[in-house]
Motif scaffolding. Structure first.
Motif, PDB file in Angstrom:
ATOM      1  N   ASP B 137       0.827  -1.196   0.000  1.00 42.10           N
ATOM      2  CA  ASP B 137       0.000   0.000   0.000  1.00 42.10           C
ATOM      3  C   ASP B 137       0.870   1.258   0.000  1.00 42.10           C
ATOM      4  O   ASP B 137       0.410   2.337   0.354  1.00 42.10           O
ATOM      5  CB  ASP B 137      -0.954   0.004   1.193  1.00 42.10           C
ATOM      6  CG  ASP B 137      -0.211  -0.265   2.494  1.00 42.10           C
ATOM      7  OD1 ASP B 137       1.038  -0.333   2.463  1.00 42.10           O
ATOM      8  OD2 ASP B 137      -0.870  -0.401   3.535  1.00 42.10           O
ATOM      9  N   ALA B 138       2.109   1.088  -0.380  1.00 42.06           N
ATOM     10  CA  ALA B 138       2.996   2.251  -0.470  1.00 42.06           C
ATOM     11  C   ALA B 138       2.475   3.188  -1.559  1.00 42.06           C
ATOM     12  O   ALA B 138       1.826   2.747  -2.508  1.00 42.06           O
ATOM     13  CB  ALA B 138       4.417   1.809  -0.800  1.00 42.06           C
ATOM     14  N   PRO B 139       2.750   4.471  -1.410  1.00 41.95           N
ATOM     15  CA  PRO B 139       2.236   5.421  -2.410  1.00 41.95           C
ATOM     16  C   PRO B 139       2.835   5.186  -3.803  1.00 41.95           C
ATOM     17  O   PRO B 139       2.195   5.473  -4.798  1.00 41.95           O
ATOM     18  CB  PRO B 139       2.648   6.784  -1.851  1.00 41.95           C
ATOM     19  CG  PRO B 139       3.722   6.505  -0.865  1.00 41.95           C
ATOM     20  CD  PRO B 139       3.444   5.154  -0.309  1.00 41.95           C
ATOM     21  N   ASP B 140       4.043   4.658  -3.839  1.00 33.25           N
ATOM     22  CA  ASP B 140       4.655   4.399  -5.152  1.00 33.25           C
ATOM     23  C   ASP B 140       4.606   2.907  -5.474  1.00 33.25           C
ATOM     24  O   ASP B 140       5.570   2.325  -5.972  1.00 33.25           O
ATOM     25  CB  ASP B 140       6.095   4.927  -5.193  1.00 33.25           C
ATOM     26  CG  ASP B 140       6.935   4.341  -4.070  1.00 33.25           C
ATOM     27  OD1 ASP B 140       6.363   3.674  -3.181  1.00 33.25           O
ATOM     28  OD2 ASP B 140       8.154   4.545  -4.086  1.00 33.25           O
ATOM     29  N   ALA B 141       3.448   2.332  -5.202  1.00 36.30           N
ATOM     30  CA  ALA B 141       3.295   0.882  -5.367  1.00 36.30           C
ATOM     31  C   ALA B 141       3.650   0.426  -6.785  1.00 36.30           C
ATOM     32  O   ALA B 141       4.301  -0.608  -6.966  1.00 36.30           O
ATOM     33  CB  ALA B 141       1.864   0.471  -5.028  1.00 36.30           C
ATOM     34  N   GLU B 142       3.235   1.201  -7.766  1.00 35.56           N
ATOM     35  CA  GLU B 142       3.467   0.772  -9.141  1.00 35.56           C
ATOM     36  C   GLU B 142       4.942   0.774  -9.505  1.00 35.56           C
ATOM     37  O   GLU B 142       5.419  -0.103 -10.237  1.00 35.56           O
ATOM     38  CB  GLU B 142       2.685   1.676 -10.107  1.00 35.56           C
ATOM     39  CG  GLU B 142       1.192   1.481  -9.993  1.00 35.56           C
ATOM     40  CD  GLU B 142       0.445   2.331 -11.002  1.00 35.56           C
ATOM     41  OE1 GLU B 142       1.097   3.153 -11.661  1.00 35.56           O
ATOM     42  OE2 GLU B 142      -0.780   2.163 -11.114  1.00 35.56           O
ATOM     43  N   LEU B 143       5.648   1.760  -8.999  1.00 36.74           N
ATOM     44  CA  LEU B 143       7.090   1.795  -9.242  1.00 36.74           C
ATOM     45  C   LEU B 143       7.763   0.600  -8.583  1.00 36.74           C
ATOM     46  O   LEU B 143       8.610  -0.077  -9.184  1.00 36.74           O
ATOM     47  CB  LEU B 143       7.691   3.102  -8.710  1.00 36.74           C
ATOM     48  CG  LEU B 143       9.208   3.213  -8.832  1.00 36.74           C
ATOM     49  CD1 LEU B 143       9.650   3.104 -10.285  1.00 36.74           C
ATOM     50  CD2 LEU B 143       9.709   4.528  -8.231  1.00 36.74           C
ATOM     51  N   ARG B 144       7.355   0.322  -7.353  1.00 30.84           N
ATOM     52  CA  ARG B 144       7.921  -0.839  -6.654  1.00 30.84           C
ATOM     53  C   ARG B 144       7.620  -2.131  -7.419  1.00 30.84           C
ATOM     54  O   ARG B 144       8.474  -3.006  -7.532  1.00 30.84           O
ATOM     55  CB  ARG B 144       7.345  -0.929  -5.237  1.00 30.84           C
ATOM     56  CG  ARG B 144       7.888   0.134  -4.285  1.00 30.84           C
ATOM     57  CD  ARG B 144       6.990   0.293  -3.061  1.00 30.84           C
ATOM     58  NE  ARG B 144       7.457   1.363  -2.191  1.00 30.84           N
ATOM     59  CZ  ARG B 144       8.122   1.143  -1.052  1.00 30.84           C
ATOM     60  NH1 ARG B 144       8.368  -0.084  -0.658  1.00 30.84           N
ATOM     61  NH2 ARG B 144       8.520   2.153  -0.319  1.00 30.84           N
ATOM     62  N   ALA B 145       6.421  -2.234  -7.926  1.00 32.94           N
ATOM     63  CA  ALA B 145       6.062  -3.421  -8.701  1.00 32.94           C
ATOM     64  C   ALA B 145       6.939  -3.538  -9.947  1.00 32.94           C
ATOM     65  O   ALA B 145       7.415  -4.629 -10.292  1.00 32.94           O
ATOM     66  CB  ALA B 145       4.594  -3.356  -9.106  1.00 32.94           C
ATOM     67  N   ASP B 146       7.188  -2.407 -10.597  1.00 31.20           N
ATOM     68  CA  ASP B 146       8.055  -2.416 -11.775  1.00 31.20           C
ATOM     69  C   ASP B 146       9.458  -2.883 -11.411  1.00 31.20           C
ATOM     70  O   ASP B 146      10.102  -3.618 -12.174  1.00 31.20           O
ATOM     71  CB  ASP B 146       8.134  -1.015 -12.391  1.00 31.20           C
ATOM     72  CG  ASP B 146       7.055  -0.800 -13.431  1.00 31.20           C
ATOM     73  OD1 ASP B 146       6.155  -1.663 -13.521  1.00 31.20           O
ATOM     74  OD2 ASP B 146       7.108   0.222 -14.144  1.00 31.20           O
ATOM     75  N   LEU B 147       9.926  -2.449 -10.270  1.00 28.57           N
ATOM     76  CA  LEU B 147      11.274  -2.834  -9.850  1.00 28.57           C
ATOM     77  C   LEU B 147      11.343  -4.334  -9.599  1.00 28.57           C
ATOM     78  O   LEU B 147      12.323  -4.994  -9.967  1.00 28.57           O
ATOM     79  CB  LEU B 147      11.673  -2.057  -8.599  1.00 28.57           C
ATOM     80  CG  LEU B 147      11.964  -0.573  -8.839  1.00 28.57           C
ATOM     81  CD1 LEU B 147      12.155   0.169  -7.523  1.00 28.57           C
ATOM     82  CD2 LEU B 147      13.208  -0.422  -9.710  1.00 28.57           C
ATOM     83  N   VAL B 148      10.304  -4.856  -8.975  1.00 25.46           N
ATOM     84  CA  VAL B 148      10.268  -6.303  -8.724  1.00 25.46           C
ATOM     85  C   VAL B 148      10.235  -7.059 -10.042  1.00 25.46           C
ATOM     86  O   VAL B 148      10.982  -8.013 -10.271  1.00 25.46           O
ATOM     87  CB  VAL B 148       9.043  -6.667  -7.855  1.00 25.46           C
ATOM     88  CG1 VAL B 148       8.873  -8.172  -7.782  1.00 25.46           C
ATOM     89  CG2 VAL B 148       9.196  -6.081  -6.463  1.00 25.46           C
ATOM     90  N   LEU B 149       9.369  -6.590 -10.948  1.00 27.39           N
ATOM     91  CA  LEU B 149       9.256  -7.227 -12.255  1.00 27.39           C
ATOM     92  C   LEU B 149      10.588  -7.169 -13.008  1.00 27.39           C
ATOM     93  O   LEU B 149      11.008  -8.153 -13.634  1.00 27.39           O
ATOM     94  CB  LEU B 149       8.167  -6.529 -13.069  1.00 27.39           C
ATOM     95  CG  LEU B 149       7.707  -7.242 -14.329  1.00 27.39           C
ATOM     96  CD1 LEU B 149       7.100  -8.582 -13.976  1.00 27.39           C
ATOM     97  CD2 LEU B 149       6.708  -6.389 -15.084  1.00 27.39           C
ATOM     98  N   ALA B 150      11.231  -6.014 -12.933  1.00 28.25           N
ATOM     99  CA  ALA B 150      12.532  -5.867 -13.587  1.00 28.25           C
ATOM    100  C   ALA B 150      13.513  -6.884 -13.029  1.00 28.25           C
ATOM    101  O   ALA B 150      14.345  -7.442 -13.764  1.00 28.25           O
ATOM    102  CB  ALA B 150      13.063  -4.454 -13.397  1.00 28.25           C
ATOM    103  N   TRP B 151      13.400  -7.139 -11.762  1.00 25.79           N
ATOM    104  CA  TRP B 151      14.298  -8.122 -11.165  1.00 25.79           C
ATOM    105  C   TRP B 151      14.020  -9.517 -11.721  1.00 25.79           C
ATOM    106  O   TRP B 151      14.923 -10.242 -12.107  1.00 25.79           O
ATOM    107  CB  TRP B 151      14.158  -8.119  -9.650  1.00 25.79           C
ATOM    108  CG  TRP B 151      15.373  -8.650  -8.956  1.00 25.79           C
ATOM    109  CD1 TRP B 151      16.501  -9.136  -9.551  1.00 25.79           C
ATOM    110  CD2 TRP B 151      15.587  -8.722  -7.558  1.00 25.79           C
ATOM    111  NE1 TRP B 151      17.415  -9.516  -8.605  1.00 25.79           N
ATOM    112  CE2 TRP B 151      16.876  -9.276  -7.367  1.00 25.79           C
ATOM    113  CE3 TRP B 151      14.831  -8.377  -6.442  1.00 25.79           C
ATOM    114  CZ2 TRP B 151      17.411  -9.490  -6.102  1.00 25.79           C
ATOM    115  CZ3 TRP B 151      15.356  -8.588  -5.189  1.00 25.79           C
ATOM    116  CH2 TRP B 151      16.644  -9.138  -5.018  1.00 25.79           C
TER     117      TRP B 151
END
Lengths: 198, 198
Positions: B137-151
DNA sequence: GCGAGTAGTAAGCAGCTGCTTACTTGTCGT
DNA sequence: ACGACAAGTAAGCAGCTGCTTACTACTCGC
């Protein structure tokens, strides 16, 4: 610009070589090795395409020259502690075509080429991973280093090659911040291993 | 096997189509879109190469068919909590050429192709990222998701495409374990944000 | 049995690729 | 000034690419 170089500035082999290297570096980063033709390189360099072969022998050798010319800057300089951040920043450097930092982008776009894959895996990747592994004393340090490196490369791919939103538009510092926090979990000293170690 | 299919098993359009799809799936995963020729696909399928165009129209459409045929399995089924692990395992599945899981490898090898890049970024990547973003529920959830996906994509690239040691040889569970631990840091609920949020 | 329609085939086309070759032109030492 | 050599050029070659076309032959409804 717009000087009558038609007949004036000819006969400058050093400038010709440099122009070819520059154009090749840009195009390989923009399109990758396969998708770049020698005619495009010569055209962007405003040089006859036969000269490309006179100076570099083949497209492959030109590629190798571009890579070796640029990749040195990625490994040298700076303190060891800054290495992860430096790799990251070189991977995240946005605008392709500026200086020499887009080597990684060229490689990420070109690993269908055997030589590019080898360079990315063994030379560049090997050097990075080895240095990253020094950050932890975990028994599987090298694996952890590979995972970190994979992350950096993956972020570079998603951000600079695929340009996925929101990652592509996020400020570099924010991205670096997130990554460094997670990386320190993987690479910390006295790491409390989860249990598996083989 | 070894039946005299020369004159017997002819006239089986469904089998021909399937053979072409299978061969194409394997080759795209092994070499990528660019490096695979229609003649290779037809040859591996033991089918006349003109039939490839009769059944699929073009190499691009064949590619699209392979991808859509295989990528459905990546998104459907399983509980939401297992999604990261499922993505990971599909990325980490080692042996190319087995079933339908090597779609991601094909994509990772083929993003010089515009369509492959779009699919990897928008459709597959978009769907994955959206689901991953729900974990925090972080405000930058989508960015975090992108980072995970990039990993995940980066690890898939290093492991299945580049085959870098020791990552390529590490047991899947160990890799998953490391990744999940770091990922939970990025995607946890009530995440204590570092401070930056734009 | 036989015509029709379609699966399957062989050959080839235009376009592009990396690379070469035969040639012209500029530069420089003498 | 001029000859030699290197820089630069235009044209083209062989090979491969995706794709097409004109054809054969199998199968099936009747």
């Amino acid at each position: 610009m717009c000087e009558d170089r038609q007949s004036r500035r000819r006969r400058d082999p050093a400038a010709t070589r440099t122009a070819l290297l520059r154009a090749a570096g840009e195009l390989f980063a923009e399109r990758g090795f396969d998708q770049t033709t020698v005619r495009e390189v010569a055209s962007r360099a405003e040089v006859n395409q036969a000269l490309l072969f006179r100076y570099f022998g083949s497209k492959q050798e030109l590629f190798a020259e571009v890579l070796s010319h640029n990749s040195e800057a990625l490994l040298d300089g700076g303190s060891p502690e800054e290495l992860p951040r430096r790799i990251l920043e070189s991977v995240l450097s946005e605008h392709v075509g500026a200086g020499t930092e887009h080597t990684l982008v060229a490689l990420l776009r070109s690993f269908s080429d055997e030589r590019a894959a080898r360079l990315l895996r063994d030379e560049l990747g090997g050097a990075y991973a080895e240095r990253l592994a020094r950050f932890t004393d975990a028994p599987d340090a090298e694996l952890r280093a590979d995972l970190v490196l994979a992350w950096f490369f993956g972020v570079g791919m998603m951000r600079s090659v695929l340009r996925k939103s929101p990652l592509a538009e996020a400020p570099t510092e924010v991205v670096v911040d997130h990554l460094m926090r997670a990386v320190s979990l993987l690479l910390e000293k006295n790491s409390p291993t989860g249990g598996d170690e083989d």
